[in-house]
Design an enzyme around this catalytic site. Structure first.
Site, PDB file in Angstrom:
ATOM      1  N   THR A  14      15.619  35.476  26.697  1.00 24.08           N
ATOM      2  CA  THR A  14      15.215  34.264  25.973  1.00 24.08           C
ATOM      3  C   THR A  14      14.069  33.518  26.662  1.00 24.08           C
ATOM      4  OG1 THR A  14      16.952  33.150  27.211  1.00 24.08           O
ATOM      5  CG2 THR A  14      17.483  33.829  24.952  1.00 24.08           C
ATOM      6  N   ARG A  42      24.218  29.454  27.921  1.00 19.60           N
ATOM      7  CA  ARG A  42      23.557  28.551  26.947  1.00 19.60           C
ATOM      8  C   ARG A  42      23.039  29.306  25.736  1.00 19.60           C
ATOM      9  NH1 ARG A  42      21.731  27.006  32.008  1.00 19.60           N
ATOM     10  NH2 ARG A  42      20.029  28.506  31.971  1.00 19.60           N
ATOM     11  N   SER A  43      22.652  30.551  25.934  1.00 18.77           N
ATOM     12  CA  SER A  43      21.995  31.304  24.858  1.00 18.77           C
ATOM     13  C   SER A  43      22.906  32.327  24.198  1.00 18.77           C
ATOM     14  CB  SER A  43      20.780  32.060  25.417  1.00 18.77           C
ATOM     15  OG  SER A  43      19.909  31.177  26.042  1.00 18.77           O
ATOM     16  N   CYS A 132       2.849  37.285  39.548  1.00 18.64           N
ATOM     17  CA  CYS A 132       1.770  37.383  38.539  1.00 18.64           C
ATOM     18  C   CYS A 132       0.383  37.202  39.144  1.00 18.64           C
ATOM     19  CB  CYS A 132       2.003  36.371  37.421  1.00 18.64           C
ATOM     20  SG  CYS A 132       2.434  34.716  37.989  1.00 18.64           S
ATOM     21  N   GLN A 159      -4.745  29.224  37.840  1.00 16.38           N
ATOM     22  CA  GLN A 159      -3.512  29.771  37.274  1.00 16.38           C
ATOM     23  C   GLN A 159      -3.062  29.031  36.020  1.00 16.38           C
ATOM     24  OE1 GLN A 159      -1.883  30.780  41.665  1.00 16.38           O
ATOM     25  NE2 GLN A 159      -0.286  30.645  40.107  1.00 16.38           N
ATOM     26  N   SER A 162       1.901  28.819  32.190  1.00 15.88           N
ATOM     27  CA  SER A 162       3.063  29.660  31.884  1.00 15.88           C
ATOM     28  C   SER A 162       3.533  30.417  33.121  1.00 15.88           C
ATOM     29  CB  SER A 162       2.764  30.631  30.745  1.00 15.88           C
ATOM     30  OG  SER A 162       1.619  31.385  31.053  1.00 15.88           O
ATOM     31  N   GLY A 163       2.722  30.416  34.192  1.00 10.44           N
ATOM     32  CA  GLY A 163       3.189  30.961  35.469  1.00 10.44           C
ATOM     33  C   GLY A 163       4.417  30.203  35.951  1.00 10.44           C
ATOM     34  N   HIS A 258      -4.057  34.225  34.147  1.00 11.69           N
ATOM     35  CA  HIS A 258      -4.530  33.752  35.444  1.00 11.69           C
ATOM     36  C   HIS A 258      -5.935  34.306  35.689  1.00 11.69           C
ATOM     37  CE1 HIS A 258      -0.625  32.284  36.158  1.00 11.69           C
ATOM     38  NE2 HIS A 258      -0.163  33.159  37.031  1.00 11.69           N
ATOM     39  N   ASN A 331      -0.914  36.684  32.714  1.00 15.07           N
ATOM     40  CA  ASN A 331       0.217  36.632  33.654  1.00 15.07           C
ATOM     41  C   ASN A 331       1.538  36.998  32.996  1.00 15.07           C
ATOM     42  OD1 ASN A 331      -0.522  33.960  32.441  1.00 15.07           O
ATOM     43  ND2 ASN A 331       1.474  33.372  33.247  1.00 15.07           N
TER      44      ASN A 331
HETATM   45  N1  LIG Z   1       5.951  33.248  34.089  1.00 14.48           N
HETATM   46  C1  LIG Z   1       5.235  34.124  34.782  1.00 14.48           C
HETATM   47  O1  LIG Z   1       3.985  34.192  34.668  1.00 14.48           O
HETATM   48  C2  LIG Z   1       5.925  35.098  35.700  1.00 14.48           C
HETATM   49  C3  LIG Z   1       5.189  36.169  36.220  1.00 14.48           C
HETATM   50  C4  LIG Z   1       5.804  37.078  37.086  1.00 14.48           C
HETATM   51  C5  LIG Z   1       7.130  36.904  37.399  1.00 14.48           C
HETATM   52  N2  LIG Z   1       7.839  35.868  36.874  1.00 14.48           N
HETATM   53  C6  LIG Z   1       9.250  35.747  37.214  1.00 14.48           C
HETATM   54  O2  LIG Z   1      10.017  36.173  36.094  1.00 14.48           O
HETATM   55  C7  LIG Z   1      11.258  35.469  36.049  1.00 14.48           C
HETATM   56  C8  LIG Z   1      11.410  34.819  34.671  1.00 14.48           C
HETATM   57  O3  LIG Z   1      10.339  33.901  34.501  1.00 14.48           O
HETATM   58  P1  LIG Z   1      10.071  33.134  33.119  1.00 14.48           P
HETATM   59  O4  LIG Z   1       8.713  32.541  33.287  1.00 14.48           O
HETATM   60  O5  LIG Z   1      10.354  33.990  31.957  1.00 14.48           O
HETATM   61  O6  LIG Z   1      11.200  31.971  33.196  1.00 14.48           O
HETATM   62  P2  LIG Z   1      11.789  31.123  32.006  1.00 14.48           P
HETATM   63  O7  LIG Z   1      10.861  31.037  30.865  1.00 14.48           O
HETATM   64  O8  LIG Z   1      12.257  29.840  32.631  1.00 14.48           O
HETATM   65  O9  LIG Z   1      13.103  31.980  31.522  1.00 14.48           O
HETATM   66  C9  LIG Z   1      14.211  32.142  32.378  1.00 14.48           C
HETATM   67  C10 LIG Z   1      15.195  33.133  31.780  1.00 14.48           C
HETATM   68  O10 LIG Z   1      16.275  33.305  32.698  1.00 14.48           O
HETATM   69  C11 LIG Z   1      17.516  33.027  32.027  1.00 14.48           C
HETATM   70  N3  LIG Z   1      18.469  32.419  32.929  1.00 14.48           N
HETATM   71  C12 LIG Z   1      18.308  31.272  33.647  1.00 14.48           C
HETATM   72  N4  LIG Z   1      19.450  31.021  34.347  1.00 14.48           N
HETATM   73  C13 LIG Z   1      20.333  32.020  34.059  1.00 14.48           C
HETATM   74  C14 LIG Z   1      21.657  32.319  34.443  1.00 14.48           C
HETATM   75  N5  LIG Z   1      22.328  31.534  35.299  1.00 14.48           N
HETATM   76  N6  LIG Z   1      22.242  33.419  33.956  1.00 14.48           N
HETATM   77  C15 LIG Z   1      21.577  34.234  33.094  1.00 14.48           C
HETATM   78  N7  LIG Z   1      20.309  34.001  32.666  1.00 14.48           N
HETATM   79  C16 LIG Z   1      19.697  32.899  33.158  1.00 14.48           C
HETATM   80  C17 LIG Z   1      17.131  32.068  30.923  1.00 14.48           C
HETATM   81  O11 LIG Z   1      18.156  32.107  29.938  1.00 14.48           O
HETATM   82  P3  LIG Z   1      18.480  30.805  29.031  1.00 14.48           P
HETATM   83  O12 LIG Z   1      17.433  30.786  27.948  1.00 14.48           O
HETATM   84  O13 LIG Z   1      19.837  31.119  28.496  1.00 14.48           O
HETATM   85  O14 LIG Z   1      18.419  29.619  29.918  1.00 14.48           O
HETATM   86  C18 LIG Z   1      15.808  32.683  30.455  1.00 14.48           C
HETATM   87  O15 LIG Z   1      16.074  33.782  29.641  1.00 14.48           O
HETATM   88  C19 LIG Z   1      11.215  34.473  37.212  1.00 14.48           C
HETATM   89  O16 LIG Z   1      11.844  35.045  38.356  1.00 14.48           O
HETATM   90  C20 LIG Z   1       9.731  34.327  37.480  1.00 14.48           C
HETATM   91  O17 LIG Z   1       9.445  33.927  38.805  1.00 14.48           O
HETATM   92  C21 LIG Z   1       7.281  34.964  36.010  1.00 14.48           C
END
Ligand SMILES: NC(=O)c1ccc[n+]([C@@H]2O[C@H](COP(=O)([O-])OP(=O)(O)OC[C@H]3O[C@@H](n4cnc5c(N)ncnc54)[C@H](OP(=O)(O)O)[C@@H]3O)[C@@H](O)[C@H]2O)c1
Length: 354
Positions: A14, A42-43, A132, A159, A162-163, A258, A331
């Site tokens: 999600t 939550r989801s 990223c 950057q 959305s990072g 980025h 990213n």
């Molecule tokens: N954004 C970037 O550019 C980027 C790039 C490289 C790596 N990353 C890494 O990728 C990961 C995800 O990033 P994102 O940007 O997609 O974050 P995000 O938009 O905040 O999404 C977080 C996801 O994790 C789930 N989640 C949170 N707490 C949880 C729990 N206790 N149990 C199960 N699921 C849980 C959330 O589910 P709910 O919807 O149910 O809360 C959601 O699906 C992070 O480790 C981030 O550092 C991100």
């Protein structure tokens, strides 16, 4: 003989990266059997579309990994740190996009264009995908390294918000709606005062009408965690433990993609024509470099695309071993979901033919 199609779990389906992963699973050649979507309680019960069909989101539990061959972890660091070993103990191969295992010596850190072989050796049953910012530059630098031998990188990032995940995008949109059409941005501190309490914003300062030279957490001696991540991850992926890296990470008011200005110093003298040839033919790289004609990468053109785009390639004026370049990479795609999907597809190919 036909290949057994391994089953897949998308943990964090999600989130910002999860949403892009679902698109990629629908766009790429379908190598997967059953696909389970998992997120927090939550989801649970939400319906999302993957491969053209609605699928219900399951809560993250140990049982959710029953009969799952490969799991993509697209969740915060603490969630990966807790749950990836649980999934791996059940025999599931974990591909983790968080920072939890990237520097673990028993976890390979993989960029398929550079070190694909590393994904096959996984003592903990976990493969990590880089940050990223690292991914947005390393495909281009890795191609140049193979010929010239990189020795030093000086990087300044621009950057996208959305990072910082969904919260980063929400904060930029909210802040833009508050400052659009105003006279703000002409007096010291006026944007900060107008935005008031930036509740829920993951940024250390206003990101609308501004740039924020701080990403991540304090990592000691003035460095941020994001800056040290670029250093350590480039060293690990390129297998260059003494590579010199100085990064300054800066958020800008861009939704996704980025950008980075890079000064790269090599062991050997640079022939800039040869550098152009390498970048024009390197897998995963697009060379877009006729600045006089207005051809250089920008985030608004690159967003939603897969490759690393490179422009402004020129030899350093005061150093025949130095090269200056400007790179842009989405990213959410190569910087995250695409790299994870590429690793997962290489793991899927290991599954026995029946
Ligand atoms: N954004 C970037 O550019 C980027 C790039 C490289 C790596 N990353 C890494 O990728 C990961 C995800 O990033 P994102 O940007 O997609 O974050 P995000 O938009 O905040 O999404 C977080 C996801 O994790 C789930 N989640 C949170 N707490 C949880 C729990 N206790 N149990 C199960 N699921 C849980 C959330 O589910 P709910 O919807 O149910 O809360 C959601 O699906 C992070 O480790 C981030 O550092 C991100």
């Amino acid at each position: 003989m036909t290949a057994r199609r391994p089953s897949l779990a998308v943990v964090g389906a999600t989130g910002a990266i999860g949403g892009v992963m679902l698109q990629i699973l629908s766009q790429h050649a379908d190598v997967w059997g059953e696909v389970k979507l998992i997120a927090s309680p939550r989801s649970a019960g939400r319906k999302l579309v993957v491969r053209g069909e609605e699928s219900e989101v399951l809560e993250l539990t140990e049982d959710a990994f029953d009969d799952v061959d490969v799991a993509l972890f697209l969740v915060p660091d603490a969630v990966s740190a807790q749950w990836a070993p649980i999934a791996a103990a059940k025999g599931t191969v974990v591909i983790d996009d968080s920072a939890a295992f990237r520097l673990d010596p028993d976890v390979p850190l993989v960029v398929p264009e550079i070190n694909p072989h590393a994904a096959r050796i996984r003592p903990r049953g976990i493969v990590a995908s880089p940050n990223c910012t690292t991914l947005s530059l390393i495909v281009a630098v890795g191609a140049l390294h193979a010929e010239f031998g990189v020795r030093e990188l000086v990087v300044s990032s621009y950057q996208a918000v959305s990072g910082a995940g969904r919260d980063g995008v929400a904060a930029l949109r909210e802040q833009l709606s508050m400052v659009a059409g105003t006279e703000l941005g002409t007096q010291p501190g006026d944007v900060r005062r107008a935005l008031g309490d930036t509740d829920g914003s993951p940024f250390a300062a206003p990101v609308a009408l501004n740039v924020v030279p701080w990403a991540g957490t304090e990592a000691g001696e003035g460095w941020s965690s994001e800056e040290l991540a670029i250093r350590e991850e480039c060293r690990k992926v390129l297998d260059l433990p003494s590579l010199r890296v100085a990064a300054t990470c800066v958020y800008v008011p861009v939704v996704a993609t980025h950008s980075m200005s890079v000064h790269a110093r090599f062991e050997n003298e640079i022939a800039v024509d040869r550098a152009h040839e390498i970048l024009a033919t390197a897998p995963g790289v697009v060379l877009y470099d006729s600045p006089g004609a207005g051809d250089f990468p920008t985030p608004s053109d690159v967003v939603g695309t897969d490759p690393t785009w490179v422009g402004r390639v020129r030899r350093s004026l005061d150093d025949p071993r130095g090269l200056e370049l400007f790179v842009c990479g989405d990213n959410l795609r190569k910087g995250a979901a695409l790299n994870v999907a590429q690793i997962a597809e290489s793991v899927a190919a290991e599954f026995p033919r029946v």
